[in-house]
Enzyme design. Sequence first.
Site, mmCIF file in Angstrom:
data_model
loop_
_atom_site.group_PDB
_atom_site.id
_atom_site.type_symbol
_atom_site.label_atom_id
_atom_site.label_comp_id
_atom_site.label_asym_id
_atom_site.label_seq_id
_atom_site.Cartn_x
_atom_site.Cartn_y
_atom_site.Cartn_z
ATOM 1 N N ILE A 67 -34.354 48.109 3.275
ATOM 2 C CA ILE A 67 -35.270 48.075 4.410
ATOM 3 C C ILE A 67 -34.786 48.948 5.554
ATOM 4 O O ILE A 67 -35.580 49.578 6.254
ATOM 5 C CB ILE A 67 -35.450 46.621 4.916
ATOM 6 C CG1 ILE A 67 -36.035 45.745 3.806
ATOM 7 C CG2 ILE A 67 -36.323 46.569 6.150
ATOM 8 C CD1 ILE A 67 -37.438 46.107 3.401
ATOM 9 N N ALA A 68 -33.488 48.996 5.783
ATOM 10 C CA ALA A 68 -32.958 49.698 6.953
ATOM 11 C C ALA A 68 -31.565 50.233 6.651
ATOM 12 O O ALA A 68 -30.972 49.931 5.612
ATOM 13 C CB ALA A 68 -32.910 48.743 8.147
ATOM 14 N N GLN A 69 -31.060 51.045 7.580
ATOM 15 C CA GLN A 69 -29.660 51.456 7.503
ATOM 16 C C GLN A 69 -29.065 51.434 8.903
ATOM 17 O O GLN A 69 -29.773 51.366 9.904
ATOM 18 C CB GLN A 69 -29.504 52.812 6.835
ATOM 19 C CG GLN A 69 -29.960 54.018 7.588
ATOM 20 C CD GLN A 69 -29.802 55.294 6.738
ATOM 21 O OE1 GLN A 69 -29.872 55.279 5.514
ATOM 22 N NE2 GLN A 69 -29.590 56.417 7.403
ATOM 23 N N ASP A 108 -29.685 33.799 5.163
ATOM 24 C CA ASP A 108 -29.237 34.865 4.252
ATOM 25 C C ASP A 108 -27.721 35.012 4.334
ATOM 26 O O ASP A 108 -27.192 36.115 4.503
ATOM 27 C CB ASP A 108 -29.939 36.171 4.628
ATOM 28 C CG ASP A 108 -29.914 37.199 3.504
ATOM 29 O OD1 ASP A 108 -29.694 36.802 2.349
ATOM 30 O OD2 ASP A 108 -30.110 38.393 3.780
ATOM 31 N N LEU A 113 -23.295 53.938 8.459
ATOM 32 C CA LEU A 113 -22.202 53.016 8.141
ATOM 33 C C LEU A 113 -22.547 52.182 6.909
ATOM 34 O O LEU A 113 -21.680 51.855 6.101
ATOM 35 C CB LEU A 113 -21.945 52.093 9.340
ATOM 36 C CG LEU A 113 -20.861 51.034 9.196
ATOM 37 C CD1 LEU A 113 -19.491 51.689 9.111
ATOM 38 C CD2 LEU A 113 -20.911 50.060 10.374
ATOM 39 N N ALA A 114 -23.825 51.823 6.785
ATOM 40 C CA ALA A 114 -24.291 51.026 5.644
ATOM 41 C C ALA A 114 -25.766 51.307 5.433
ATOM 42 O O ALA A 114 -26.473 51.709 6.359
ATOM 43 C CB ALA A 114 -24.065 49.539 5.906
ATOM 44 N N SER A 115 -26.213 51.081 4.198
ATOM 45 C CA SER A 115 -27.609 51.362 3.872
ATOM 46 C C SER A 115 -28.145 50.283 2.948
ATOM 47 O O SER A 115 -27.458 49.847 2.028
ATOM 48 C CB SER A 115 -27.728 52.735 3.204
ATOM 49 O OG SER A 115 -29.047 52.984 2.793
ATOM 50 N N ALA A 116 -29.368 49.834 3.213
ATOM 51 C CA ALA A 116 -30.031 48.850 2.354
ATOM 52 C C ALA A 116 -31.477 49.288 2.142
ATOM 53 O O ALA A 116 -31.886 50.354 2.594
ATOM 54 C CB ALA A 116 -29.958 47.462 2.984
#
EC number: 2.7.-.-
Length: 546
Positions: free
Chosen positions: A135-137, A288, A130-133
């Site tokens: 450090i994690a997804q 954040d 669904l989303a990716s960054a």
Amino acid sequence: MTPGEIRRLYFIIKTFLSYGLDELIPRMRLTLPLRIWRRGLFWMPNRHKDLELGTRLRLALQELGPVWIKFGQMLSTRRDLFPPVIADQLALLQDRVAPFDGKLAKQQIEKAMGDRPVEEWFDDFDITPLASASIAQVHTARLKENGKEVVIKVIRPDILPVIKADMKLIYRLARWVPRLLPDGRRLRPMEVVREYEKTLLDELDLLREAANAIQLRRNFENSPMLYVPEVYSDYCSPTMMVMERIYGIPVNDVAALEANGTDMKLLAERGVQVFFTQVFRDSFFHGDMHPGNIFVSHDHPHDPQYIGIDCGIVGSLNKEDKRYLAENFIAFFNRDYRRVAELHVDSGWVPPDTNVEEFESAIRTVCEPIFEKPLAEISFGHVLLNLFNTARRFNMEVQPQLVLLQKTLLYIEGVGRQLYPQLDLWKTAKPFLESWIKDQVGFPALVRSFKEKAPFWAEKIPEIPELVYNSLRQGKQLQQSVDKIAHELQEHRVKQGQSRYLFGIGATLMLSSTLLFINRPDWGMSPGWLMAGGILVWLIGWRRTD
């Protein structure tokens, strides 16, 4: 350095030079041999001369990857380190990277669940993230036990070795900063890097993030201002977190919010209220709160509610920090710069020997121009920034919790004024701050303190007679010990005096016997008896010193 570290360092330097970032180093700090070495080894001219320095720095960090992107984001909050033109560009860094293979994510989940298949715990697992960054997804699914929609956050596989390798290089570069920049020591580069490393490693522990989300949810339970999705802690591990899936409008999608009929003024004011409630009521705030982590519920748009996600970074203030911060704000907006200076000293934020008059004058010089603007246009975040930057000239130690708070406040202000440009932060926050300070002093605070400590005193009061008796007995014993020591010291002094007297007599007798032996040899054994007597008296004196 290992061959891998050398290759990575070469790539980093090559990237910096291709964006012309050697401009950050004053020319006088680059010796002629170093300039020749730089040209000969890399032969890399600036390929982006048409771009501003801040833009080039941002693009270089993006090219270097996630660890450097996050480092740039952190540096953007430290506006004492860079001029605004660079800090503003760093703030534009986006933590978006290509997703890793969904099959690897599935393997990570199965490993975290004891090598059991995903299908045993979840239905409708979507292998497409669904989303990716960096450090994690995140992947979506349904819990098998109750059919609820959830999102599964998974740490990137093998991210830790990458972070450790890049952090070693960042530390190496930080050690060079004092040598290359005239103001390098004041910037405390090693301290900045250590702060960043701690934040980054904290984000790698999803159990910590889950605990933060649970705490924040408890703090705002049944609140109309903020909703935090439920965390399913039974499914969480250091590398995986499962939480309720939410549907909301991104807070920066103003058109969608207006189309939904949202009360934009109330929504903006509630953002400020949520922030100050977290800081002053709960001493626990989301650190954040950028637009990507904030949504607005579709429900009841005339009574809008925020939805907060991603609690990997949180901050807290102790009781003293909260009081000094609140009083600082009020003193500043009352233009009482003397009080602002005194509060910085009283709080220990600057050394106790700071000249308050000079500090007051410096604060007035920097902050008075701010009041040229209407009160509604004054930025809380920039007020803090100006105060901290001025205080650092007076050797203020870096306060990580205050830096994080200032960054979060800037986010909140930016979002609030995007939603409702006429937002008056001071008008919204002042009643809250004054009420909080009033609650901390006077009779109500005394009553509350008594209530909080009542269980402690209820437990200790029955012990008071025994404690008094023991104290009196110990006092008597202590006095007896003191008297005994004083008596022994007096005896020792007397013995020392007697010993010195006997030493003197013995020395006199021995000297006399020697003179008689030399000058009157006809006296026979008399000098010998005098010598023997002197030695005997001297030995008696020596024994009395033991």
